[in-house]
Scaffold this motif. Structure first.
Motif, PDB file in Angstrom:
ATOM      1  N   VAL A 172       0.995   4.023  -2.997  1.00  0.00           N
ATOM      2  CA  VAL A 172       0.668   5.427  -2.709  1.00  0.00           C
ATOM      3  C   VAL A 172       1.821   6.338  -3.127  1.00  0.00           C
ATOM      4  CG1 VAL A 172       0.262   7.085  -0.852  1.00  0.00           C
ATOM      5  CG2 VAL A 172      -0.978   4.921  -0.872  1.00  0.00           C
ATOM      6  N   ILE A 207      -7.185   6.455  -4.986  1.00  0.00           N
ATOM      7  CA  ILE A 207      -6.104   5.582  -4.528  1.00  0.00           C
ATOM      8  C   ILE A 207      -6.475   4.751  -3.300  1.00  0.00           C
ATOM      9  CG2 ILE A 207      -4.978   7.301  -3.062  1.00  0.00           C
ATOM     10  CD1 ILE A 207      -3.283   4.735  -5.418  1.00  0.00           C
ATOM     11  N   ASP A 208      -7.254   5.315  -2.373  1.00  0.00           N
ATOM     12  CA  ASP A 208      -7.615   4.564  -1.164  1.00  0.00           C
ATOM     13  C   ASP A 208      -8.474   3.347  -1.502  1.00  0.00           C
ATOM     14  OD1 ASP A 208      -6.199   6.212   0.523  1.00  0.00           O
ATOM     15  OD2 ASP A 208      -7.892   7.545   0.905  1.00  0.00           O
ATOM     16  N   SER A 223       1.750   9.072  -6.153  1.00  0.00           N
ATOM     17  CA  SER A 223       2.115  10.470  -5.914  1.00  0.00           C
ATOM     18  C   SER A 223       3.121  10.961  -6.952  1.00  0.00           C
ATOM     19  CB  SER A 223       2.687  10.621  -4.503  1.00  0.00           C
ATOM     20  OG  SER A 223       3.083  11.952  -4.262  1.00  0.00           O
ATOM     21  N   CYS A 282      -6.267   0.666  -3.151  1.00  0.00           N
ATOM     22  CA  CYS A 282      -5.472  -0.096  -2.176  1.00  0.00           C
ATOM     23  C   CYS A 282      -6.338  -1.121  -1.452  1.00  0.00           C
ATOM     24  CB  CYS A 282      -4.815   0.859  -1.178  1.00  0.00           C
ATOM     25  SG  CYS A 282      -3.467   1.841  -1.882  1.00  0.00           S
ATOM     26  N   LYS A 306       0.836  -1.206   0.000  1.00  0.00           N
ATOM     27  CA  LYS A 306       0.000   0.000   0.000  1.00  0.00           C
ATOM     28  C   LYS A 306       0.870   1.255   0.000  1.00  0.00           C
ATOM     29  CE  LYS A 306      -3.659   2.349   2.581  1.00  0.00           C
ATOM     30  NZ  LYS A 306      -4.566   2.288   3.756  1.00  0.00           N
ATOM     31  N   ASP A 307       1.882   1.280   0.862  1.00  0.00           N
ATOM     32  CA  ASP A 307       2.783   2.438   0.921  1.00  0.00           C
ATOM     33  C   ASP A 307       3.510   2.634  -0.406  1.00  0.00           C
ATOM     34  OD1 ASP A 307       2.039   2.885   3.518  1.00  0.00           O
ATOM     35  OD2 ASP A 307       3.776   1.878   4.404  1.00  0.00           O
TER      36      ASP A 307
END
Length: 251
Positions: free
Chosen positions: A48, A95-96, A52, A99, A44-45
């Motif tokens: 993200v 994006i949330d 970005s 994920c 997930k990180d």
């Protein structure tokens, strides 16, 4: 007496071994679950951060708070964010929700046998990153957009099964005792039960929105899922095929 003691000891050992094995399995499953949670968070990180970087490459610092949400129409069935800026329509995956879809569907999760190779996981990640590129529609280049396709309706029928009507030996015996041979014949008939017929209407939505864009003296057609029609109506109503047709007929 000694025999009973030995049996008791053996049973106790078996029970103890069972408990230890159960505790071991519980601990092992707990460790596997924790490892999966850690891997999910790492993925997930990573996504993200990658998202970005992609947004920065397109000079998008953040999505507007008033952006429209088109549900389940983004990458991997995630939601999509749509907004208008400087006569351009921007479409980005939310994006949330992406994920969450990735975690729910175990897209990057290794299975217990560790069959997923690092190269395959990297390939999947690159596919996700490529799909995260925003779609930017220059409204000035849009000739028109229109809805094609239709909602197909079909009816499924079930039930209607007839049960019974055969011979019942038990019924024949009871019938014979009560009324002789005739009673035996009548009593041998099973009760006929018919299941009611049920109908279920299913709507299969085949509608899509085709956007015709003219660039470099060429007209290209880009297809979007039907839920995008509402936001296109909001952000470029003058490009609707129906709107253009009506105005032409009035001229």
């Amino acid at each position: 007496m000694a025999f009973l003691i030995i049996v008791g000891v053996i049973v106790g050992v078996i029970v103890l071994v069972g408990i230890l094995l159960g505790v071991s399995d519980y601990q092992r499953n707990k460790e596997i679950k924790q490892k999966q949670i850690t891997e999910d968070e790492e993925i997930k990180d990573k996504i993200v951060k990658g998202f970005s970087e992609i947004m920065k490459a397109y000079n998008i610092t953040e999505m507007p708070e008033n952006a429209d949400i088109v549900y389940s129409c983004g990458l991997k069935g995630a939601d999509a964010c749509v907004w208008k800026q400087n006569n351009h329509i921007y479409i980005c995956t939310e994006i949330d929700s992406l994920c969450q879809k990735i975690i729910d569907n175990h897209i990057f999760r290794r299975n217990v046998r560790n069959c997923e190779t690092d190269s395959l996981l990297e390939k999947r990640y690159n596919e996700i990153m490529y799909g995260l590129k925003p779609i930017i529609i220059n409204i000035n280049e849009v000739k028109f957009y229109k809805v094609d396709g239709e909602i197909l309706t079909r009816t499924e029928m079930s039930g209607g099964e007839v049960i019974g009507g055969g011979t019942s030996i038990g019924g024949a015996v009871v019938g014979g005792l009560l009324a002789g041979d005739v009673g035996a014949i009548i009593g041998s008939r099973k009760k006929i039960v018919s299941e009611p017929i049920r109908t279920n209407t299913i709507n299969d939505d085949k509608r899509v929105v085709n956007v015709y864009i003219e660039t470099d003296d060429m007209v290209k057609v880009f297809q979007y899922e039907y839920p995008f029609f509402e936001v296109f109506q909001k952000y470029m109503p003058e490009k609707s095929f129906d709107y253009i047709s009506i105005n032409k007929s009035l001229c």
